[in-house]
Design an enzyme around this catalytic site. Structure first.
Site, PDB file in Angstrom:
ATOM      1  N   ASN A  51      18.690  50.610  21.351  1.00  0.00           N
ATOM      2  CA  ASN A  51      19.588  51.209  22.332  1.00  0.00           C
ATOM      3  C   ASN A  51      19.393  52.728  22.415  1.00  0.00           C
ATOM      4  OD1 ASN A  51      20.624  48.619  22.516  1.00  0.00           O
ATOM      5  ND2 ASN A  51      22.422  49.056  21.253  1.00  0.00           N
TER       6      ASN A  51
ATOM      7  N   ASP B 257      25.605  54.012  19.785  1.00  0.00           N
ATOM      8  CA  ASP B 257      24.179  54.263  19.973  1.00  0.00           C
ATOM      9  C   ASP B 257      23.952  55.222  21.142  1.00  0.00           C
ATOM     10  OD1 ASP B 257      23.746  52.297  17.971  1.00  0.00           O
ATOM     11  OD2 ASP B 257      23.833  50.723  19.496  1.00  0.00           O
TER      12      ASP B 257
ATOM     13  N   GLY C 277      27.267  49.220  21.779  1.00  0.00           N
ATOM     14  CA  GLY C 277      26.270  50.221  22.124  1.00  0.00           C
ATOM     15  C   GLY C 277      26.852  51.591  22.388  1.00  0.00           C
TER      16      GLY C 277
ATOM     17  N   ASN D 245      26.429  53.584  10.591  1.00  0.00           N
ATOM     18  CA  ASN D 245      26.656  52.228  11.108  1.00  0.00           C
ATOM     19  C   ASN D 245      26.911  51.169  10.049  1.00  0.00           C
ATOM     20  OD1 ASN D 245      26.680  52.485  13.881  1.00  0.00           O
ATOM     21  ND2 ASN D 245      24.520  52.091  14.164  1.00  0.00           N
TER      22      ASN D 245
ATOM     23  N   GLU E 212      18.913  50.824  17.097  1.00  0.00           N
ATOM     24  CA  GLU E 212      17.838  51.784  17.318  1.00  0.00           C
ATOM     25  C   GLU E 212      17.143  51.565  18.657  1.00  0.00           C
ATOM     26  OE1 GLU E 212      18.189  50.967  12.838  1.00  0.00           O
ATOM     27  OE2 GLU E 212      18.157  49.776  14.683  1.00  0.00           O
TER      28      GLU E 212
END
Length: 342
Positions: free
Chosen positions: A38, A283, A280, A167, A36
């Site tokens: 990221n 994200d 990442g 996720n 979150e």
């Protein structure tokens, strides 16, 4: 620009230099990141007002994590201070046919013991347009799952749009536990983001004959499960990244989206990505799609923005996506040459 709040865990990342294995490394490269956090960084880079909510220890390492966010123009004023420690994860970056490897050291981290009363959600969500969380945070501990639901209830009470990136993390919890907890949380969600493993392990939906390790994608299977997910949870949009994993170094990268109201299914442009750092990547995709939707783009254009943003993130070391809105728009517009900008 819109105000977006994200809630989750930020961790200290210790990664081996280059492509070294753990056993080779005499030192680690240091940065901070988490799902979150990221997303918040991405949205701040695009000019939105982004705030990250978490708990970190009241010590210099907690200070460093907060400073890393402030450096990226992310608001941190509602971060709670307390608890035992900041979570850590160790990263060994893979190459070619050797996969990357992550080792977690996050038990008893500050966010895992944080309580809803540690946060003033009325103040946190004042003026907010969007709230984003991931399936990682409820997996950290039962207390973190309770905190997540408290935040969701507060966001929905204010009429805020809510997105989730499912996720699934098998090193944190089982599929059975994930489905029990996350199915309950879906009642608060408007936009559901994930991939084929997330849909199956977190919500019990499997897209056709797709096998990410084979590089084969069956798009009709995605459309079918998206329709089922909308029928069960009434999501406005269901979105999946599509990773064709040829090796740890080379992936095909695209995404698809289903719009509940128009019943349209759309598959984006595909990028062939040579990977520098894939952590990442999901994200950055979520952050890009959220940005596109907040900007008022139609769902197809928002998806293309997210896919391009994430393709660029795969070329950047560290958790954070450090590209600008102009960088993403240039790639969406067709400039993927990688030529030196002078």
């Amino acid at each position: 620009m819109a105000k977006v709040v994200t809630l989750g865990e930020i961790m200290l990342r210790l990664s081996t230099p280059g492509y070294q294995k753990f056993i080779q490394a005499d030192a680690f490269d240091v940065c901070y990141g988490g799902g979150e956090a990221n997303v918040a960084v991405s949205l701040a880079n695009y000019g939105h007002e982004a705030e990250f909510v978490t708990a970190v220890p009241n010590n210099p390492i907690g200070d460093c994590a907060v400073a890393a966010l402030r450096k990226m123009n992310v608001e941190t004023k509602h971060i709670a201070r307390g608890g035992e420690r900041l979570g850590i994860y160790f990263l060994e970056t893979g190459a070619s046919m050797r996969a990357s490897n992550v080792v977690y050291d996050r038990a008893h981290s500050s966010i895992s013991t944080a309580k809803p009363e540690d946060f003033d959600f009325d103040a946190i969500f004042e003026g907010a347009d969007w709230f984003h969380f991931t399936g990682i945070t409820p997996a950290v501990s039962d207390a973190a799952a309770e905190l997540t639901e408290a935040a969701l209830k507060a966001a929905k009470a204010k009429g805020i749009t809510v997105s989730v990136d499912l996720n699934f993390r098998k090193k944190l919890w089982s599929s059975e536990k994930a489905q029990k907890v996350m199915t309950n949380l879906m009642q608060y969600v408007d936009v559901c983001i994930g991939n084929e493993e997330d849909a199956e392990k977190v919500l019990g939906f499997k897209p056709g004959n797709t096998d990410v390790t084979s590089g084969e994608l069956e798009l009709a299977g995605y459309k079918d499960i998206f329709e089922q997910m909308v029928a069960k949870f009434n999501f406005k949009y269901v979105i999946s990244s599509l990773r064709e994993s040829y090796s740890a170094s080379d992936n095909g990268w695209s995404a698809c989206i289903y719009d509940r109201d128009s019943k349209e299914f759309y598959h984006s442009r595909k990028y062939e990505v040579r990977i520098v750092d894939r952590v990442g990547g999901g994200d950055s995709f979520a952050g890009g799609v959220i940005c596109g939707l907040l900007d008022g783009k139609d769902f197809k254009a928002a998806l293309e923005f997210g896919v391009a943003a994430s393709a660029l993130k795969h070329t950047i070391p560290g958790d954070f996506n450090l590209v600008s809105r102009a960088d993403v728009e240039n790639l969406v517009g067709g400039d993927g040459s990688g030529r030196v900008q002078r």
